[in-house]
Design a protein around this motif. Sequence first.
Motif, mmCIF file in Angstrom:
data_model
loop_
_atom_site.group_PDB
_atom_site.id
_atom_site.type_symbol
_atom_site.label_atom_id
_atom_site.label_comp_id
_atom_site.label_asym_id
_atom_site.label_seq_id
_atom_site.Cartn_x
_atom_site.Cartn_y
_atom_site.Cartn_z
ATOM 1 N N GLU A 184 0.841 -1.186 0.000
ATOM 2 C CA GLU A 184 0.000 0.000 0.000
ATOM 3 C C GLU A 184 0.883 1.246 0.000
ATOM 4 O O GLU A 184 1.982 1.244 0.551
ATOM 5 C CB GLU A 184 -0.904 0.019 1.232
ATOM 6 C CG GLU A 184 -1.952 -1.087 1.251
ATOM 7 C CD GLU A 184 -2.994 -0.914 0.157
ATOM 8 O OE1 GLU A 184 -3.318 0.260 -0.165
ATOM 9 O OE2 GLU A 184 -3.466 -1.923 -0.383
ATOM 10 N N SER A 185 0.380 2.309 -0.580
ATOM 11 C CA SER A 185 1.148 3.552 -0.638
ATOM 12 C C SER A 185 1.227 4.194 0.739
ATOM 13 O O SER A 185 0.207 4.378 1.403
ATOM 14 C CB SER A 185 0.502 4.523 -1.619
ATOM 15 O OG SER A 185 1.151 5.776 -1.589
ATOM 16 N N GLU B 222 1.336 7.060 3.549
ATOM 17 C CA GLU B 222 0.656 8.350 3.594
ATOM 18 C C GLU B 222 1.607 9.490 3.225
ATOM 19 O O GLU B 222 1.200 10.482 2.620
ATOM 20 C CB GLU B 222 0.083 8.592 4.989
ATOM 21 C CG GLU B 222 -0.708 9.894 5.083
ATOM 22 C CD GLU B 222 -1.298 10.110 6.468
ATOM 23 O OE1 GLU B 222 -1.914 11.171 6.679
ATOM 24 O OE2 GLU B 222 -1.136 9.223 7.324
ATOM 25 N N ILE C 80 3.767 9.683 0.960
ATOM 26 C CA ILE C 80 3.829 9.916 -0.486
ATOM 27 C C ILE C 80 2.601 10.679 -0.949
ATOM 28 O O ILE C 80 2.687 11.606 -1.769
ATOM 29 C CB ILE C 80 3.993 8.586 -1.233
ATOM 30 C CG1 ILE C 80 5.405 8.025 -0.982
ATOM 31 C CG2 ILE C 80 3.743 8.766 -2.739
ATOM 32 C CD1 ILE C 80 5.710 6.739 -1.688
ATOM 33 N N SER C 81 1.435 10.331 -0.415
ATOM 34 C CA SER C 81 0.206 11.052 -0.769
ATOM 35 C C SER C 81 0.302 12.515 -0.365
ATOM 36 O O SER C 81 -0.125 13.409 -1.104
ATOM 37 C CB SER C 81 -1.001 10.398 -0.092
ATOM 38 O OG SER C 81 -1.132 9.050 -0.489
ATOM 39 N N VAL C 82 0.875 12.762 0.819
ATOM 40 C CA VAL C 82 1.048 14.140 1.288
ATOM 41 C C VAL C 82 2.024 14.888 0.382
ATOM 42 O O VAL C 82 1.800 16.050 0.018
ATOM 43 C CB VAL C 82 1.546 14.156 2.747
ATOM 44 C CG1 VAL C 82 1.924 15.571 3.174
ATOM 45 C CG2 VAL C 82 0.480 13.589 3.678
ATOM 46 N N VAL D 272 2.725 14.438 -2.772
ATOM 47 C CA VAL D 272 2.154 14.736 -4.088
ATOM 48 C C VAL D 272 1.377 16.048 -4.054
ATOM 49 O O VAL D 272 1.351 16.810 -5.033
ATOM 50 C CB VAL D 272 1.262 13.577 -4.561
ATOM 51 C CG1 VAL D 272 0.449 13.981 -5.785
ATOM 52 C CG2 VAL D 272 2.110 12.353 -4.878
ATOM 53 N N GLU D 273 0.744 16.336 -2.922
ATOM 54 C CA GLU D 273 -0.065 17.552 -2.795
ATOM 55 C C GLU D 273 0.773 18.764 -2.411
ATOM 56 O O GLU D 273 0.260 19.882 -2.387
ATOM 57 C CB GLU D 273 -1.149 17.334 -1.737
ATOM 58 C CG GLU D 273 -2.100 16.186 -2.033
ATOM 59 C CD GLU D 273 -2.882 16.396 -3.321
ATOM 60 O OE1 GLU D 273 -3.169 17.582 -3.643
ATOM 61 O OE2 GLU D 273 -3.215 15.402 -3.991
ATOM 62 N N PRO E 202 0.581 8.063 -8.296
ATOM 63 C CA PRO E 202 -0.468 8.774 -7.563
ATOM 64 C C PRO E 202 -0.764 10.168 -8.078
ATOM 65 O O PRO E 202 -1.726 10.788 -7.647
ATOM 66 C CB PRO E 202 0.098 8.831 -6.134
ATOM 67 C CG PRO E 202 1.579 8.783 -6.310
ATOM 68 C CD PRO E 202 1.821 7.912 -7.507
ATOM 69 N N PHE E 203 0.054 10.674 -9.000
ATOM 70 C CA PHE E 203 -0.143 12.032 -9.502
ATOM 71 C C PHE E 203 -0.717 12.067 -10.907
ATOM 72 O O PHE E 203 -0.892 13.133 -11.484
ATOM 73 C CB PHE E 203 1.168 12.823 -9.462
ATOM 74 C CG PHE E 203 2.368 12.046 -9.936
ATOM 75 C CD1 PHE E 203 2.613 11.868 -11.286
ATOM 76 C CD2 PHE E 203 3.250 11.503 -9.031
ATOM 77 C CE1 PHE E 203 3.705 11.153 -11.728
ATOM 78 C CE2 PHE E 203 4.366 10.797 -9.453
ATOM 79 C CZ PHE E 203 4.589 10.615 -10.806
ATOM 80 N N LYS F 51 1.033 17.406 -11.804
ATOM 81 C CA LYS F 51 -0.022 16.681 -11.121
ATOM 82 C C LYS F 51 -1.321 16.775 -11.926
ATOM 83 O O LYS F 51 -1.707 17.834 -12.400
ATOM 84 C CB LYS F 51 -0.240 17.260 -9.721
ATOM 85 C CG LYS F 51 -1.291 16.524 -8.905
ATOM 86 C CD LYS F 51 -1.409 17.119 -7.513
ATOM 87 C CE LYS F 51 -2.465 16.401 -6.710
ATOM 88 N NZ LYS F 51 -3.821 16.583 -7.247
#
Length: 394
Positions: free
Chosen positions: A151-152, A154, A156-158, A160-161, A188-189, A212
Motif C-alpha cells: 500500500e502507498s 501516507e 507519499i500522498s502528502v 504529491v499535494e 499517484p499524480f 499533477k
Amino acid sequence: MIWRNIASNFLTLLIVMLIAAAAAVAWAKHQFSGPGPSAVAQCVQVAPGASLNAVSQQLVEQGAISNSYVFRAGTDYLDKARDLKFGSYLVPPHASMEQIVGVITAGGPSTCGTEVLVRVGVRENTVLLRDMNPDTGAFEEMARFNPATEESPEAISVAVEKPGARLRVVMAEGVTSWQVVEALKAAPFLTGEVEDIPAEGSLAPDTYEVEKGRSRSALLAEMAQRQAAILAEEWEARPFGLPYETPEEALIMASIVEKETGVADERAQVASVFVNRLERGMRLETDPTVIYGITNGQGVLDRGLRRSELAARTPYNTYRVDGLPPTPIANPGRAAIHAALNPDSTDYVFFVADGTGGHTFSRTLEEHNAAVARWREIERQQGGDPTSPVQGDG
C-alpha cells in the motif's frame, strides 16, 4: 556674500550627497554581486504566481540573501522582475543575489526539494519519495513502496499535494509496454484510464517530468512520440547493407540487443552477431525472445528456460523459427536502437556469458563450445545447475 556662501554650502552638500549616493550604489552593487551569507547550499522554492517581493522576503528569512530591497532593485535593473519561474532550485553555498536571480529566472526542471518518482523497472516498479538535503546537495530517500505488493505510504500522498513537489516517471531501458502501463496505473499524480497497452517497443525509455493531474494516456502518447522520433532519426542515418526492410524490423532487433546485454560497450557486438546470423541464414537462437513468448511481456520469468520450452514451436521461439520474431520483445533505448542500426563489423556468430556480467564472443562453433564449457564450470563453482539450458547463449 551671503548668496555666495549659500551657493558654496549647497555645492558642498550636493557633492557630499553625490559621494554618499555613489557609495550607496557601490555598496548595493557589492551586496548584489558579492558572495551571499549562506555557508550551505540552499533550496530556493518559487511558488506558482509568486511575486518578486514575496520571493525576496522568503530568501531573507532562509538566510540566502542579506537584503530584500537590494535583491528587488538588482532584479529590476536586470529587467528580470517578471521572469520568475515556478520550481525548486538548488543554489550553491555563498551564492550571490545575482546568481540566485539567474537560477530562478532561467527555469528548467526543479533541482531540489521534494521529489516523487515512479520508477518503471525490468524486475519491479517502485514509487519513491525523496527530499534534497541542502547540506549535502544529495537526495535522501524518505519512503518507497512496490505498488504490486504494498500500500502507498501516507507520506507519499502528502508529498504529491505539496506545492513545488517534483513529479517524475523514470522508465528503464528494456521494460515492456505492459510494465509501463502497470507503473502508470500506480502513479499517484496521474489521472485517467489506459484503454489499450501500447505496441511493444513503441515507448521511449527516458525520464519524464509531469504535472499533477496529467492523464496517463497523454504521457503514453509523449513516450510514443519520442520513440518514433528516435527511430526515424536513427533509421535515416543508418549505413547501407543492413538486413532490415523496415524501421520496425530494426526496432525488433534493438529490443533483442537490449535484453541480451546490460553492458553498454557490448551492444554493437551483440548486434553484429545477430546481423551476421541473419545474413548467413542462421536462426537467431536467443533466449529473451523465447521468454517473451512465454510471459507475453507481463512480468519476468524467475526461472531458467525448460528444454520443452526451447523445443516448442512458437512465433517467438527463435530456436525453431527463421528470422526475426513478429514484434519487439521490450522497449529499447536509443543506444540499443543505434547499435542495431550500426553494428560492429565482426565475424562473430556466437556468444555466451563469461561470469563477469559480459559475454565471450566466438567466430566458430569450436570456440563457442569452449566458451560454454568455461561458463558451465563457473556455474558449477557458483552452485548452479550445469545441466540446465545455457542462459544468455546467443
